[in-house]
Design an enzyme around this catalytic site. Structure first.
Site, PDB file in Angstrom:
ATOM      1  N   TYR A   7      -3.304   5.920  10.837  1.00  0.00           N
ATOM      2  CA  TYR A   7      -2.314   4.956  11.312  1.00  0.00           C
ATOM      3  C   TYR A   7      -2.907   3.560  11.249  1.00  0.00           C
ATOM      4  O   TYR A   7      -3.012   2.843  12.239  1.00  0.00           O
ATOM      5  CB  TYR A   7      -1.880   5.317  12.740  1.00  0.00           C
ATOM      6  CG  TYR A   7      -0.539   4.731  13.141  1.00  0.00           C
ATOM      7  CD1 TYR A   7       0.643   5.233  12.601  1.00  0.00           C
ATOM      8  CD2 TYR A   7      -0.455   3.679  14.055  1.00  0.00           C
ATOM      9  CE1 TYR A   7       1.869   4.715  12.959  1.00  0.00           C
ATOM     10  CE2 TYR A   7       0.769   3.156  14.413  1.00  0.00           C
ATOM     11  CZ  TYR A   7       1.928   3.677  13.871  1.00  0.00           C
ATOM     12  OH  TYR A   7       3.151   3.159  14.220  1.00  0.00           O
ATOM     13  N   SER A  17      -3.304   0.234   8.126  1.00  0.00           N
ATOM     14  CA  SER A  17      -2.439  -0.669   7.373  1.00  0.00           C
ATOM     15  C   SER A  17      -1.239   0.069   6.761  1.00  0.00           C
ATOM     16  O   SER A  17      -0.087  -0.236   7.050  1.00  0.00           O
ATOM     17  CB  SER A  17      -3.288  -1.345   6.285  1.00  0.00           C
ATOM     18  OG  SER A  17      -2.489  -2.105   5.414  1.00  0.00           O
ATOM     19  N   GLN A  18      -1.499   1.075   5.935  1.00  0.00           N
ATOM     20  CA  GLN A  18      -0.398   1.802   5.283  1.00  0.00           C
ATOM     21  C   GLN A  18       0.259   2.801   6.230  1.00  0.00           C
ATOM     22  O   GLN A  18       1.475   2.959   6.239  1.00  0.00           O
ATOM     23  CB  GLN A  18      -0.907   2.534   4.031  1.00  0.00           C
ATOM     24  CG  GLN A  18      -1.330   1.625   2.890  1.00  0.00           C
ATOM     25  CD  GLN A  18      -0.149   0.906   2.225  1.00  0.00           C
ATOM     26  OE1 GLN A  18       0.978   1.406   2.170  1.00  0.00           O
ATOM     27  NE2 GLN A  18      -0.410  -0.286   1.729  1.00  0.00           N
ATOM     28  N   ARG A  50      -7.260  11.427  15.117  1.00  0.00           N
ATOM     29  CA  ARG A  50      -8.338  11.965  15.951  1.00  0.00           C
ATOM     30  C   ARG A  50      -8.072  11.587  17.397  1.00  0.00           C
ATOM     31  O   ARG A  50      -7.765  10.422  17.686  1.00  0.00           O
ATOM     32  CB  ARG A  50      -9.687  11.362  15.537  1.00  0.00           C
ATOM     33  CG  ARG A  50     -10.208  11.818  14.198  1.00  0.00           C
ATOM     34  CD  ARG A  50     -11.286  10.878  13.723  1.00  0.00           C
ATOM     35  NE  ARG A  50     -10.769   9.512  13.583  1.00  0.00           N
ATOM     36  CZ  ARG A  50     -11.478   8.475  13.221  1.00  0.00           C
ATOM     37  NH1 ARG A  50     -12.750   8.609  12.969  1.00  0.00           N
ATOM     38  NH2 ARG A  50     -10.929   7.278  13.108  1.00  0.00           N
ATOM     39  N   VAL A 100     -12.807   9.146   3.703  1.00  0.00           N
ATOM     40  CA  VAL A 100     -12.675  10.141   4.769  1.00  0.00           C
ATOM     41  C   VAL A 100     -11.813  11.322   4.314  1.00  0.00           C
ATOM     42  O   VAL A 100     -11.800  12.385   4.923  1.00  0.00           O
ATOM     43  CB  VAL A 100     -12.035   9.459   6.016  1.00  0.00           C
ATOM     44  CG1 VAL A 100     -11.722  10.465   7.091  1.00  0.00           C
ATOM     45  CG2 VAL A 100     -12.942   8.371   6.563  1.00  0.00           C
ATOM     46  N   HIS A 160      -3.236   6.247  -2.940  1.00  0.00           N
ATOM     47  CA  HIS A 160      -4.210   5.800  -3.935  1.00  0.00           C
ATOM     48  C   HIS A 160      -4.851   7.072  -4.485  1.00  0.00           C
ATOM     49  O   HIS A 160      -5.116   8.005  -3.725  1.00  0.00           O
ATOM     50  CB  HIS A 160      -5.245   4.880  -3.260  1.00  0.00           C
ATOM     51  CG  HIS A 160      -6.336   4.393  -4.173  1.00  0.00           C
ATOM     52  ND1 HIS A 160      -6.120   4.004  -5.473  1.00  0.00           N
ATOM     53  CD2 HIS A 160      -7.671   4.249  -3.954  1.00  0.00           C
ATOM     54  CE1 HIS A 160      -7.276   3.625  -6.016  1.00  0.00           C
ATOM     55  NE2 HIS A 160      -8.228   3.767  -5.115  1.00  0.00           N
ATOM     56  N   GLY A 173       0.040  -2.853   3.794  1.00  0.00           N
ATOM     57  CA  GLY A 173       0.940  -2.187   4.721  1.00  0.00           C
ATOM     58  C   GLY A 173       1.854  -3.135   5.498  1.00  0.00           C
ATOM     59  O   GLY A 173       3.032  -2.842   5.692  1.00  0.00           O
ATOM     60  N   GLU A 229      -4.853 -24.356  -0.675  1.00  0.00           N
ATOM     61  CA  GLU A 229      -3.798 -24.598  -1.664  1.00  0.00           C
ATOM     62  C   GLU A 229      -3.555 -23.424  -2.599  1.00  0.00           C
ATOM     63  O   GLU A 229      -2.538 -23.385  -3.300  1.00  0.00           O
ATOM     64  CB  GLU A 229      -4.145 -25.833  -2.525  1.00  0.00           C
ATOM     65  CG  GLU A 229      -3.773 -27.136  -1.877  1.00  0.00           C
ATOM     66  CD  GLU A 229      -3.694 -28.255  -2.913  1.00  0.00           C
ATOM     67  OE1 GLU A 229      -2.883 -28.143  -3.842  1.00  0.00           O
ATOM     68  OE2 GLU A 229      -4.457 -29.226  -2.785  1.00  0.00           O
TER      69      GLU A 229
HETATM   70  P1  NAD Z   1      -6.918   1.741   7.207  1.00  0.00           P
HETATM   71  O1  NAD Z   1      -8.392   1.602   7.193  1.00  0.00           O
HETATM   72  O2  NAD Z   1      -6.087   0.554   7.502  1.00  0.00           O
HETATM   73  O3  NAD Z   1      -6.482   2.874   8.248  1.00  0.00           O
HETATM   74  C1  NAD Z   1      -7.110   4.105   8.288  1.00  0.00           C
HETATM   75  C2  NAD Z   1      -6.548   4.972   9.403  1.00  0.00           C
HETATM   76  O4  NAD Z   1      -7.150   6.274   9.320  1.00  0.00           O
HETATM   77  C3  NAD Z   1      -6.826   4.474  10.809  1.00  0.00           C
HETATM   78  O5  NAD Z   1      -5.668   4.716  11.597  1.00  0.00           O
HETATM   79  C4  NAD Z   1      -7.969   5.388  11.279  1.00  0.00           C
HETATM   80  O6  NAD Z   1      -7.975   5.523  12.659  1.00  0.00           O
HETATM   81  C5  NAD Z   1      -7.580   6.677  10.607  1.00  0.00           C
HETATM   82  N1  NAD Z   1      -8.676   7.623  10.429  1.00  0.00           N
HETATM   83  C6  NAD Z   1      -9.951   7.367  10.031  1.00  0.00           C
HETATM   84  N2  NAD Z   1     -10.636   8.518   9.981  1.00  0.00           N
HETATM   85  C7  NAD Z   1      -9.782   9.520  10.314  1.00  0.00           C
HETATM   86  C8  NAD Z   1      -9.891  10.934  10.461  1.00  0.00           C
HETATM   87  N3  NAD Z   1     -11.053  11.551  10.205  1.00  0.00           N
HETATM   88  N4  NAD Z   1      -8.797  11.637  10.831  1.00  0.00           N
HETATM   89  C9  NAD Z   1      -7.613  11.032  11.071  1.00  0.00           C
HETATM   90  N5  NAD Z   1      -7.446   9.697  10.971  1.00  0.00           N
HETATM   91  C10 NAD Z   1      -8.526   8.960  10.609  1.00  0.00           C
HETATM   92  O7  NAD Z   1      -6.506   2.391   5.793  1.00  0.00           O
HETATM   93  P2  NAD Z   1      -5.483   1.802   4.705  1.00  0.00           P
HETATM   94  O8  NAD Z   1      -5.987   0.505   4.164  1.00  0.00           O
HETATM   95  O9  NAD Z   1      -4.099   1.905   5.242  1.00  0.00           O
HETATM   96  O10 NAD Z   1      -5.679   2.862   3.524  1.00  0.00           O
HETATM   97  C11 NAD Z   1      -5.089   4.154   3.583  1.00  0.00           C
HETATM   98  C12 NAD Z   1      -4.835   4.619   2.152  1.00  0.00           C
HETATM   99  O11 NAD Z   1      -3.882   3.753   1.538  1.00  0.00           O
HETATM  100  C13 NAD Z   1      -6.069   4.588   1.247  1.00  0.00           C
HETATM  101  O12 NAD Z   1      -5.969   5.674   0.365  1.00  0.00           O
HETATM  102  C14 NAD Z   1      -5.911   3.274   0.494  1.00  0.00           C
HETATM  103  O13 NAD Z   1      -6.567   3.267  -0.751  1.00  0.00           O
HETATM  104  C15 NAD Z   1      -4.397   3.258   0.314  1.00  0.00           C
HETATM  105  N6  NAD Z   1      -3.806   1.938   0.061  1.00  0.00           N
HETATM  106  C16 NAD Z   1      -4.085   0.890   0.893  1.00  0.00           C
HETATM  107  C17 NAD Z   1      -3.494  -0.351   0.676  1.00  0.00           C
HETATM  108  C18 NAD Z   1      -3.744  -1.504   1.622  1.00  0.00           C
HETATM  109  O14 NAD Z   1      -3.236  -2.587   1.353  1.00  0.00           O
HETATM  110  N7  NAD Z   1      -4.487  -1.386   2.712  1.00  0.00           N
HETATM  111  C19 NAD Z   1      -2.601  -0.520  -0.385  1.00  0.00           C
HETATM  112  C20 NAD Z   1      -2.278   0.585  -1.198  1.00  0.00           C
HETATM  113  C21 NAD Z   1      -2.903   1.808  -0.955  1.00  0.00           C
END
Ligand code: NAD
Ligand code: MG
Length: 328
Positions: free
Chosen positions: A24, A26-27, A47, A84, A106, A132, A229
Site C-alpha cells: 500500500y 505509491s501504486q 505485514r 520484496v 512492473h 501512483g 524552470e
Molecule cells: P512503494 O515502495 O511505494 O510501496 C511498497 C509497499 O509495499 C508499502 O506499502 C510497503 O509497506 C509494502 N511492503 C513492503 N514489504 C512488504 C511485504 N513483505 N509484504 C507486504 N507488503 C510489503 O512501492 P511502489 O513504488 O508503489 O512500487 C510497487 C510496484 O509498482 C513495483 O513493482 C514498481 O516497480 C511498480 N511501479 C511503480 C511506479 C511508481 O511510480 N512508484 C510506477 C509504475 C510501476
C-alpha cells in the site's frame, strides 16, 4: 500496435471476484482506492505492524495479512517493492486459489525469473505509465493514466480479458492500454528511468547547477534556471511535444536548443545509453541490483546520501519554502 480503450473492455471479468492488492505505497494505494470506487471487491494484504496498515484502514479498506488477503482472490496484484516480491510470492503461493491471476505493475520479478509462477496461474502485467499519486488524482478527475498490458502465462484462456478489466478499474482504459510483453515493459521501463527520466534528468540538472556555481553565479539564480524552470518546459512537452515547446519558447531559446543540445547529449552520451541498455538486456543491471539488496544496500545508501546532501538541495529547500503552493 494494439491499443485498447474502455469500449474494448468487459469489466464483468472481474465483477463479483475479489482483487487482493499486496502493498500500500505509491501504486498500491491508488490501485486499491480506484478499484473500490469502480465497484470491485478489494482487500489489501500487508505485514501486521507495518506503517501502511493504519493508512489503508483509515482509507476505508479491508486489510489482512498477505496470506489471508490472497485466499479467495481471483487477482493478486504485487505492489510491494520489486526486490520484496520473490520472498512475498514464496510466503503466499500455497494460499493462492487455483486458476487465479498474478498481476504486476512492473515486469522485473517475472522477466528476471525471481518468481517462477505455478503453472495453473494466469500471469499478467498492468503497468501505469505514471506515479501512483497521479493514477489516483486522474481517476478522481474522471481521467486516467495510460497503461501497458502484457500476458506472460495464460492458464485460463482469459488472462488478457481479466487484466484489461483491472486496467479499466484503475481508470487506465480511459487513456488507453497498449499491449506489450514483459521483456519490452521491463527493459524500456528500466532504460527510461535510468537514462532519461530519473538518472539522465537529475544528472543534467546537477551538472548544469555546478557549472554555473563554479563559474561564480549565485546558487539561487542557478537553481531557478536549471531546476525550477524545468517543470515549465516538461509541461509543454507533456501537453504537446517538441512542437508545443517550440511554440512557447523564444526564438533565441529555440536556436540555442538546436545548436547546443546535441553538444551536451553527444556521441559519447549516446554510446553510454547503448551500454546501459545492453546491461539491462543481458541481466547485468538486475544481477547487481539484487546483489546490492542482499548486501543490505550500502552503495544505495551512500549514493542516496550524496544526492540528498548536494548544495542544490539546501538552496532548493530554502527557495521552495517561499512558494508554499508548490507542495500541492
Ligand atoms: P512503494 O515502495 O511505494 O510501496 C511498497 C509497499 O509495499 C508499502 O506499502 C510497503 O509497506 C509494502 N511492503 C513492503 N514489504 C512488504 C511485504 N513483505 N509484504 C507486504 N507488503 C510489503 O512501492 P511502489 O513504488 O508503489 O512500487 C510497487 C510496484 O509498482 C513495483 O513493482 C514498481 O516497480 C511498480 N511501479 C511503480 C511506479 C511508481 O511510480 N512508484 C510506477 C509504475 C510501476
Ligand atoms: Mg542522479
Amino acid at each position: 500496435m494494439q491499443l485498447y480503450s474502455e469500449s474494448d473492455v468487459d469489466t464483468s471479468f472481474l465483477a463479483d471476484r475479489r482483487v487482493a492488492i499486496l502493498g500500500y505505497g505509491s501504486q498500491g494505494r491508488a490501485h486499491a482506492l480506484n478499484l473500490k470506487d469502480s465497484g470491485f471487491d478489494v482487500v489489501v494484504g500487508l505485514r501486521p505492524g507495518g506503517a501502511s496498515w493504519p493508512i489503508a484502514e483509515a482509507d476505508g479498506l479491508t486489510v489482512l495479512e498477505p496470506n489471508d488477503a490472497v485466499k479467495g482472490a481471483a487477482v493478486v496484484m504485487f505492489l510491494t517493492p520489486d526486490m520484496v516480491q520473490k520472498s512475498l510470492y514464496k510466503t503466499v503461493v500455497d494460499d493462492i486459489e487455483q486458476g487465479a491471476m498474478l498481476l504486476f505493475a512492473h515486469g522485473f520479478a517475472i522477466h528476471f525469473k525471481q518468481i517462477e509462477p505455478r503453472a495453473d496461474l494466469d500471469v499478467a502485467l498492468i503497468a501505469p505509465k505514471g506515479p501512483g499519486g497521479l493514477v489516483r488524482r486522474q481517476y478522481e478527475e474522471g481521467h486516467g493514466v495510460p497503461c501497458l498490458v502484457a500476458v506472460h502465462q495464460d492458464a485460463t484462456g482469459n488472462a488478457l480479458k481479466t487484466a484489461l478489466a483491472y486496467s479499466a478499474g484503475i481508470g487506465g482504459a480511459r487513456a488507453g492500454v497498449i499491449e506489450t510483453t514483459f521483456a519490452e515493459e521491463t527493459e524500456t521501463d528500466l532504460f527510461g528511468e535510468q537514462a532519461v527520466l530519473c538518472g539522465g534528468a537529475t544528472e543534467l540538472i546537477v551538472a548544469g547547477f555546478e557549472t554555473l556555481v563554479e563559474a561564480g553565479y549565485q546558487p539561487e539564480v542557478a537553481y531557478y534556471e536549471v531546476m525550477h524552470e524545468l517543470k515549465l518546459i516538461v509541461d509543454l512537452l507533456h501537453e504537446g511535444g517538441l512542437r508545443k515547446m517550440h511554440k512557447f519558447i523564444s526564438d533565441t531559446a529555440a536556436w540555442g536548443d538546436m545548436v547546443s543540445g546535441p553538444r551536451v547529449v553527444d556521441a559519447q552520451s549516446r554510446a553510454a545509453m547503448k551500454t546501459i541498455l545492453s546491461e539491462i538486456q543481458d541481466g547485468t543491471f538486475a544481477r547487481n541490483w539484487i546483489a546490492e539488496n542482499e548486501n543490505g544496500m550500502p552503495e544505495f545508501k551512500r549514493m542516496m546520501n550524496a544526492d540528498l546532501e548536494h548544495p542544490i538541495e539546501t538552496v532548493g529547500a530554502d527557495l521552495r519554502g517561499r512558494m508554499d503552493w508548490l507542495e500541492e
